[in-house]
Scaffold this motif. Structure first.
Motif, PDB file in Angstrom:
ATOM      1  N   LEU A 661       8.423  -1.060  -3.203  1.00 26.24           N
ATOM      2  CA  LEU A 661       9.319  -0.584  -2.150  1.00 26.24           C
ATOM      3  C   LEU A 661       9.916  -1.749  -1.375  1.00 26.24           C
ATOM      4  CD1 LEU A 661       6.937   2.179  -0.719  1.00 26.24           C
ATOM      5  CD2 LEU A 661       8.575   2.405  -2.585  1.00 26.24           C
ATOM      6  N   GLN A 662       9.760  -2.952  -1.852  1.00 26.28           N
ATOM      7  CA  GLN A 662      10.157  -4.133  -1.102  1.00 26.28           C
ATOM      8  C   GLN A 662      11.663  -4.212  -0.868  1.00 26.28           C
ATOM      9  OE1 GLN A 662       8.051  -7.942  -1.810  1.00 26.28           O
ATOM     10  NE2 GLN A 662       7.162  -6.928  -3.593  1.00 26.28           N
ATOM     11  N   ASP A 663      12.002  -4.980   0.173  1.00 25.21           N
ATOM     12  CA  ASP A 663      13.403  -5.310   0.495  1.00 25.21           C
ATOM     13  C   ASP A 663      14.227  -4.063   0.780  1.00 25.21           C
ATOM     14  OD1 ASP A 663      12.711  -7.983   0.029  1.00 25.21           O
ATOM     15  OD2 ASP A 663      13.164  -7.807  -2.105  1.00 25.21           O
ATOM     16  N   ASN A 664      13.656  -3.145   1.530  1.00 20.20           N
ATOM     17  CA  ASN A 664      14.382  -1.991   2.059  1.00 20.20           C
ATOM     18  C   ASN A 664      14.238  -2.011   3.581  1.00 20.20           C
ATOM     19  OD1 ASN A 664      15.436   0.060  -0.090  1.00 20.20           O
ATOM     20  ND2 ASN A 664      13.462  -0.635  -0.885  1.00 20.20           N
ATOM     21  N   PRO A 665      15.300  -1.755   4.328  1.00 22.49           N
ATOM     22  CA  PRO A 665      15.233  -1.791   5.798  1.00 22.49           C
ATOM     23  C   PRO A 665      14.635  -0.494   6.356  1.00 22.49           C
ATOM     24  CG  PRO A 665      17.461  -1.247   5.116  1.00 22.49           C
ATOM     25  CD  PRO A 665      16.671  -1.499   3.856  1.00 22.49           C
ATOM     26  N   LEU A 666      13.375  -0.252   6.074  1.00 23.82           N
ATOM     27  CA  LEU A 666      12.741   1.007   6.455  1.00 23.82           C
ATOM     28  C   LEU A 666      12.705   1.177   7.965  1.00 23.82           C
ATOM     29  CD1 LEU A 666       9.772   0.980   3.916  1.00 23.82           C
ATOM     30  CD2 LEU A 666      11.854   2.364   3.792  1.00 23.82           C
ATOM     31  N   MET A 667      12.966   2.388   8.424  1.00 22.38           N
ATOM     32  CA  MET A 667      12.909   2.735   9.830  1.00 22.38           C
ATOM     33  C   MET A 667      11.475   3.055  10.202  1.00 22.38           C
ATOM     34  SD  MET A 667      14.427   3.309  12.701  1.00 22.38           S
ATOM     35  CE  MET A 667      16.163   3.482  12.311  1.00 22.38           C
ATOM     36  N   CYS A 668      10.809   2.124  10.833  1.00 23.03           N
ATOM     37  CA  CYS A 668       9.406   2.300  11.188  1.00 23.03           C
ATOM     38  C   CYS A 668       9.300   3.117  12.462  1.00 23.03           C
ATOM     39  CB  CYS A 668       8.715   0.949  11.335  1.00 23.03           C
ATOM     40  SG  CYS A 668       8.447   0.142   9.745  1.00 23.03           S
ATOM     41  N   ASP A 669       9.432   4.393  12.278  1.00 26.42           N
ATOM     42  CA  ASP A 669       9.362   5.357  13.361  1.00 26.42           C
ATOM     43  C   ASP A 669       8.657   6.598  12.807  1.00 26.42           C
ATOM     44  OD1 ASP A 669       9.692   6.547  15.803  1.00 26.42           O
ATOM     45  OD2 ASP A 669      11.834   6.100  15.971  1.00 26.42           O
ATOM     46  N   CYS A 670       8.540   7.640  13.594  1.00 30.08           N
ATOM     47  CA  CYS A 670       7.774   8.821  13.201  1.00 30.08           C
ATOM     48  C   CYS A 670       8.200   9.455  11.879  1.00 30.08           C
ATOM     49  CB  CYS A 670       7.801   9.849  14.330  1.00 30.08           C
ATOM     50  SG  CYS A 670       6.883   9.274  15.795  1.00 30.08           S
ATOM     51  N   LEU A 684      -3.784   1.328  -4.874  1.00 39.42           N
ATOM     52  CA  LEU A 684      -2.913   0.268  -5.358  1.00 39.42           C
ATOM     53  C   LEU A 684      -2.205  -0.416  -4.187  1.00 39.42           C
ATOM     54  CD1 LEU A 684       0.308   1.867  -6.862  1.00 39.42           C
ATOM     55  CD2 LEU A 684      -1.339   3.140  -5.544  1.00 39.42           C
ATOM     56  N   GLU A 685      -1.761  -1.651  -4.426  1.00 41.38           N
ATOM     57  CA  GLU A 685      -1.088  -2.421  -3.388  1.00 41.38           C
ATOM     58  C   GLU A 685       0.354  -1.956  -3.251  1.00 41.38           C
ATOM     59  OE1 GLU A 685      -0.093  -7.079  -2.143  1.00 41.38           O
ATOM     60  OE2 GLU A 685      -0.893  -6.583  -4.121  1.00 41.38           O
ATOM     61  N   VAL A 686       0.729  -1.570  -2.036  1.00 47.32           N
ATOM     62  CA  VAL A 686       2.095  -1.119  -1.760  1.00 47.32           C
ATOM     63  C   VAL A 686       2.691  -2.042  -0.707  1.00 47.32           C
ATOM     64  CG1 VAL A 686       3.561   0.779  -1.016  1.00 47.32           C
ATOM     65  CG2 VAL A 686       1.431   1.263  -2.230  1.00 47.32           C
ATOM     66  N   ILE A 687       3.751  -2.760  -1.073  1.00 46.54           N
ATOM     67  CA  ILE A 687       4.409  -3.675  -0.139  1.00 46.54           C
ATOM     68  C   ILE A 687       5.699  -3.033   0.343  1.00 46.54           C
ATOM     69  CG2 ILE A 687       5.433  -5.950   0.170  1.00 46.54           C
ATOM     70  CD1 ILE A 687       3.560  -6.996  -1.974  1.00 46.54           C
ATOM     71  N   ALA A 688       5.759  -2.765   1.627  1.00 46.63           N
ATOM     72  CA  ALA A 688       6.962  -2.199   2.252  1.00 46.63           C
ATOM     73  C   ALA A 688       7.095  -2.824   3.622  1.00 46.63           C
ATOM     74  CB  ALA A 688       6.838  -0.684   2.353  1.00 46.63           C
ATOM     75  N   THR A 689       8.307  -3.191   4.004  1.00 48.96           N
ATOM     76  CA  THR A 689       8.530  -3.870   5.284  1.00 48.96           C
ATOM     77  C   THR A 689       9.503  -3.095   6.154  1.00 48.96           C
ATOM     78  OG1 THR A 689      10.251  -5.209   4.223  1.00 48.96           O
ATOM     79  CG2 THR A 689       8.062  -6.176   4.371  1.00 48.96           C
ATOM     80  N   CYS A 690       9.364  -3.282   7.448  1.00 49.02           N
ATOM     81  CA  CYS A 690      10.214  -2.599   8.412  1.00 49.02           C
ATOM     82  C   CYS A 690      11.558  -3.326   8.548  1.00 49.02           C
ATOM     83  CB  CYS A 690       9.540  -2.551   9.780  1.00 49.02           C
ATOM     84  SG  CYS A 690       7.948  -1.695   9.788  1.00 49.02           S
ATOM     85  N   GLY A 691      12.612  -2.548   8.610  1.00 44.07           N
ATOM     86  CA  GLY A 691      13.941  -3.104   8.892  1.00 44.07           C
ATOM     87  C   GLY A 691      14.413  -2.761  10.285  1.00 44.07           C
ATOM     88  N   HIS A 692      13.850  -1.694  10.826  1.00 47.91           N
ATOM     89  CA  HIS A 692      14.184  -1.203  12.159  1.00 47.91           C
ATOM     90  C   HIS A 692      12.907  -0.646  12.782  1.00 47.91           C
ATOM     91  CE1 HIS A 692      18.411  -1.476  10.890  1.00 47.91           C
ATOM     92  NE2 HIS A 692      18.042  -0.807   9.797  1.00 47.91           N
ATOM     93  N   PRO A 693      12.810  -0.649  14.098  1.00 51.24           N
ATOM     94  CA  PRO A 693      13.710  -1.280  15.070  1.00 51.24           C
ATOM     95  C   PRO A 693      13.633  -2.815  15.032  1.00 51.24           C
ATOM     96  CG  PRO A 693      11.769  -0.359  16.132  1.00 51.24           C
ATOM     97  CD  PRO A 693      11.701   0.073  14.720  1.00 51.24           C
ATOM     98  N   VAL A 701       4.841  -2.381   6.835  1.00 51.86           N
ATOM     99  CA  VAL A 701       4.646  -1.023   7.348  1.00 51.86           C
ATOM    100  C   VAL A 701       3.175  -0.755   7.603  1.00 51.86           C
ATOM    101  CG1 VAL A 701       4.879   1.430   6.771  1.00 51.86           C
ATOM    102  CG2 VAL A 701       6.723  -0.153   6.187  1.00 51.86           C
ATOM    103  N   ARG A 702       2.336  -1.282   6.763  1.00 51.05           N
ATOM    104  CA  ARG A 702       0.896  -1.033   6.893  1.00 51.05           C
ATOM    105  C   ARG A 702       0.312  -1.665   8.150  1.00 51.05           C
ATOM    106  NH1 ARG A 702      -3.073   0.210   2.914  1.00 51.05           N
ATOM    107  NH2 ARG A 702      -1.551  -0.044   1.247  1.00 51.05           N
ATOM    108  N   ASP A 703       0.976  -2.727   8.680  1.00 52.30           N
ATOM    109  CA  ASP A 703       0.398  -3.488   9.782  1.00 52.30           C
ATOM    110  C   ASP A 703       0.878  -3.058  11.166  1.00 52.30           C
ATOM    111  OD1 ASP A 703      -0.899  -4.939   7.849  1.00 52.30           O
ATOM    112  OD2 ASP A 703       0.578  -6.574   7.832  1.00 52.30           O
TER     113      ASP A 703
END
Length: 777
Positions: A661-670, A684-693, A701-703
């Protein structure tokens, strides 16, 4: 009193025995047969009987009717002998077994129908044989197994179908054989096995498929056999074994001898960890790399291969020594090691004359500096070979690579199996361009500036299996371009200028299994049923074309398992084009301009799909039901490098082994809480990062802790967690899918710049064909 009772008991026992003896002697016995009343057997061998004798005693256990002329077994043929346990009908000219012929034989454990003329096994041919343990149907003319033919044989242990005329084994052909231990299908003409051909054979431990026409290892079919320990595939015309070809967890003995193997991937057996005995004798292997996977390997048979004992064999010899693997076979060269047992060769003796020396160079017998034979060399055996070409009699290879030829050279040895003509300037291939090459298995014509192939150019190449026509100038193909090469299975046409799918030319290739059409100029896939001309096509690669549209049903195929449409110009998921592709396991749609993935996008292929790649598409939104239907069967999902702020619920995908799921500007909200909960519950290891806010952009996302204040979601239908930080900036087909209820979005054109497709050429190994595994992940 006591003695009187004893006397009467003895008399009663004597009378009983006398009565039984009298009964046996007076039992019915056909005139032309011989009967044994004590063993309850009746033998009517070679009496030219045309019907089952009617006077066989009812209590008979064993009936031998071989060498008669029964021809047809009618319904209820053995109704008068219900207690039979053994029945021999060998060599009775039987051409048809009607439904219900054996229906009364519920006690039969052995049935021999060998050496007859049976051509079809009907649905109810063996009904009633509920106790049968051994069935011999060998040496018949069986060419068709109807569904349900064996459903009543739940206790069968061994089925012999050797020496018949089977060409294809359909799905569920052996349904009902829950206890079968050994299935013998050798000495047929099998060239294709349906993916589910052996489904349901949970107890099968031994499978014989030797002496058939299988041109590739049926990996998908074999994975349905969890208990098989012994597999015989010898005497099949296979030339290559690719990565993870053998995926059989309990396999211990594998026989691949007397085939045409030219190459074997070091990962071919990586999923056969218990393999202890591997027979590769009498193939065309010149060297072998250490095999990954088998930890228990005790014996590796390389007898009868043209193994050249130079530095390329050193890793195998060292690996075998460390693992205690016994190497069988001998060196074919160089002269100083010729006929030396592989097991006795010292690793230090396995060396090349120079660091950059290739395998082909090792076969040269002349000193490159002086041009004179080396002192230890034997005179090289003369072999038929055209001028300005090199031919090797031991490996049956011939090469004219990069020699400036403008016409295809003539005069190769009739035993040649690999013919390498790449990097010449042929431009045009006329009819009958390759006379006397009927044994050629692999033909390399890459980089030859070919722009026209005349009909019948490959006439006479009846054993051609691999054809490399990549990186040429073809814009179209004559409908009869491949006439005369009926066994062609792997066709490489990548790197040409074809403007449409060459369906008419492929219609003459009934065995086509893998088709490479990457880096061409194909813009559309139409009409409906485009792949109907290639019914056995398993893998189709269309990467880096200019495809903008796919017609409804264009990619329908009962056999297609792998489809690559990445780096094209598609703007939507080609759902309608795959309405009937029940065995599709892998689809790659990366680097297309698909901004929106709507509901049920993969529903037609949801039951079979295992790997789904959607990287770098500029995707901005996936419907909540975009992955509807996909469940535990999906093994890999990648959506890397898109513009996704949210993702649909991934919790049904319990079988995922790879997810990106990497390199997507995920909206880290509800709204992302469901993804966060899923990530916490999978191993399994899932790497996803927040793009917003903005304040947490780039964090995993996990952190992040922004989800602690969100209300818990109790079900997929829960819509209370809805407040989004930004409004959507893309066009949606339905306003009901918007994140913010009651707010109507204004459709806008997508402005994201398309990523430029990158060209990737398939890797091939000099001196032999080799498929490369997709490395998308």
């Amino acid at each position: 009193m006591f003695s009187l009772k004893m006397h009467f008991s003895w008399v009663a026992a004597f009378l009983l025995v006398l009565a039984q003896s009298s009964s046996v002697k007076s039992g019915k016995c056909p005139k032309v047969c011989s009967c044994d009343g004590t063993k309850l057997t009746v033998t009517c061998v070679g009496k030219n009987l045309t019907e089952i004798p009617l006077t066989v005693d009812e209590i008979t256990l064993k009936l031998d009717l071989k060498n008669n002329n029964l021809q047809v077994l009618s319904r209820g043929a053995f109704i008068l002998t219900p207690y039979l346990t053994h029945l021999n009908l060998q060599r009775c000219n039987i051409n048809k077994v009607k439904e219900g012929a054996f229906r009364t034989l519920g006690r039969l454990v052995f049935l021999n129908l060998a050496y007859n003329k049976i051509d079809i096994l009907y649905q109810e041919s063996f009904d009633g044989l509920s106790s049968l343990k051994e069935l011999h149907l060998d040496h018949n003319r069986v060419e068709e197994i109807q569904p349900g033919a064996f459903t009543q044989l739940g206790f069968l242990n061994m089925l012999a179908l050797t020496h018949n005329q089977l060409v294809y084994v359909p799905n569920m052909a052996f349904q009902g054989l829950h206890n079968i231990k050994w299935l013998r299908l050798n000495y047929n003409s099998l060239n294709n096995l349906a993916p589910e051909a052996f489904t349901g054979l949970f107890a099968l431990s031994r499978l014989s498929l030797d002496h058939n026409e299988l041109q590739f290892f049926p990996t998908q079919t074999m994975t349905r056999l969890p208990e098989v320990t012994r597999l015989d595939m010898s005497h099949n015309p296979m030339t290559y074994l690719g990565e993870e070809s053998v995926s059989m967890a309990k396999l211990t003995h594998l026989y691949l001898d007397h085939m045409s193997l030219q190459d074997l991937s070091d990962q071919a057996l990586s999923r056969a960890p218990l393999l202890s005995h591997l027979d590769l004798s009498h193939n065309q292997l010149r060297y072998l790399e250490p095999l990954s996977g088998p930890k228990e390997l005790a014996s590796l048979n390389l007898k009868g291969n043209p193994v050249y004992c130079n530095c390329y064999m050193r890793p195998l010899r060292v690996w075998a020594g460390k693992g205690g693997v016994k190497l069988l076979g001998a060196c074919a060269g160089p002269p100083n090691l010729s006929d030396e047992p592989l097991q006795d060769v010292v690793p230090l003796d396995l060396r090349c004359r120079s660091r950059g020396e290739t395998l082909e160079d090792e076969f040269e017998k002349e000193d490159e500096t002086t041009g004179s034979p080396l002192p230890t060399d034997k005179p090289k055996q003369k072999v038929k070979c055209p001028v300005n070409c090199g031919c090797d009699i031991e490996s049956q290879h011939a090469t004219c690579e990069g020699r400036g030829h403008t016409k295809v050279p003539r005069g190769f040895s009739t035993k040649t199996q690999l013919l390498d003509l790449r990097s010449n300037h042929f431009h045009h291939l006329p009819a009958n361009s390759f006379p006397g090459t009927s044994q050629v298995v692999s033909l390399h014509l890459e980089l030859c500036k070919v722009h026209e192939i005349e009909g019948g150019a490959f006439l006479g190449m009846k054993n051609l299996f691999y054809l490399y026509l990549s990186d040429n100038d073809l814009t179209s193909l004559d409908p009869r371009a491949f006439a005369g090469a009926p066994k062609l299975t792997y066709l490489h046409l990548e790197g040409n200028r074809l403007v449409q799918f060459p369906g008419s030319a492929l219609a003459l290739l009934p065995s086509l299994f893998v088709l490479h059409l990457e880096q061409n100029a194909i813009s559309k896939l139409e009409p409906t049923g485009l792949l109907s001309v290639t019914p056995n096509l398993r893998e189709l690669y269309l990467t880096n074309n200019t495809i903008t549209a796919t017609a409804k049903g264009a990619l329908d195929s009962a056999f297609l398992g792998t489809l690559h449409l990445d780096s094209n110009q598609l703007t939507e998921i080609p759902t309608h084009a795959l309405s009937k592709a029940p065995n599709l396991e892998e689809i790659n749609l990366s680097q297309n301009s698909i901004r929106w993935v709507g509901p049920n996008a993969f529903k037609p292929i949801a039951q079979s799909l295992k790997r789904l790649y959607m990287d770098q598409m500029g995707m901005e939104k996936m419907s909540r039901d975009a992955l509807a239907g996909l469940g535990p069967g999906l093994r890999a999902l990648t959506v890397r490098g898109n513009q996704l702020e949210e993702l649909p619920d991934l919790s049904p995908l319990t079988g995922l082994e790879v997810v990106d799921l990497q390199d997507n500007p995920l909206m880290c909200d509800c709204p992302l809480l469901r993804l966060r909960r899923w990530m916490e519950n999978v191993s399994l290891e899932v790497i996803a990062t927040c793009g917003h806010p903005p304040e947490i952009r780039g964090q995993k996302v996990r952190d992040v802790h922004v989800f602690t204040s969100c209300p818990e979601i109790s079900s997929p239908s829960d819509k209370k967690v809805v407040k989004a930080s930004r409004s959507p900036k893309f066009k949606k087909p339905k306003t009901s899918l918007l994140k913010t209820p009651g707010v109507k979005a204004r459709p806008t054109k997508p402005k994201a710049k398309l990523l430029k497709p990158t060209k990737t050429k398939p890797q091939r190994k000099p001196g032999g064909p080799k498929l490369t595994k997709n490395k998308t992940l």
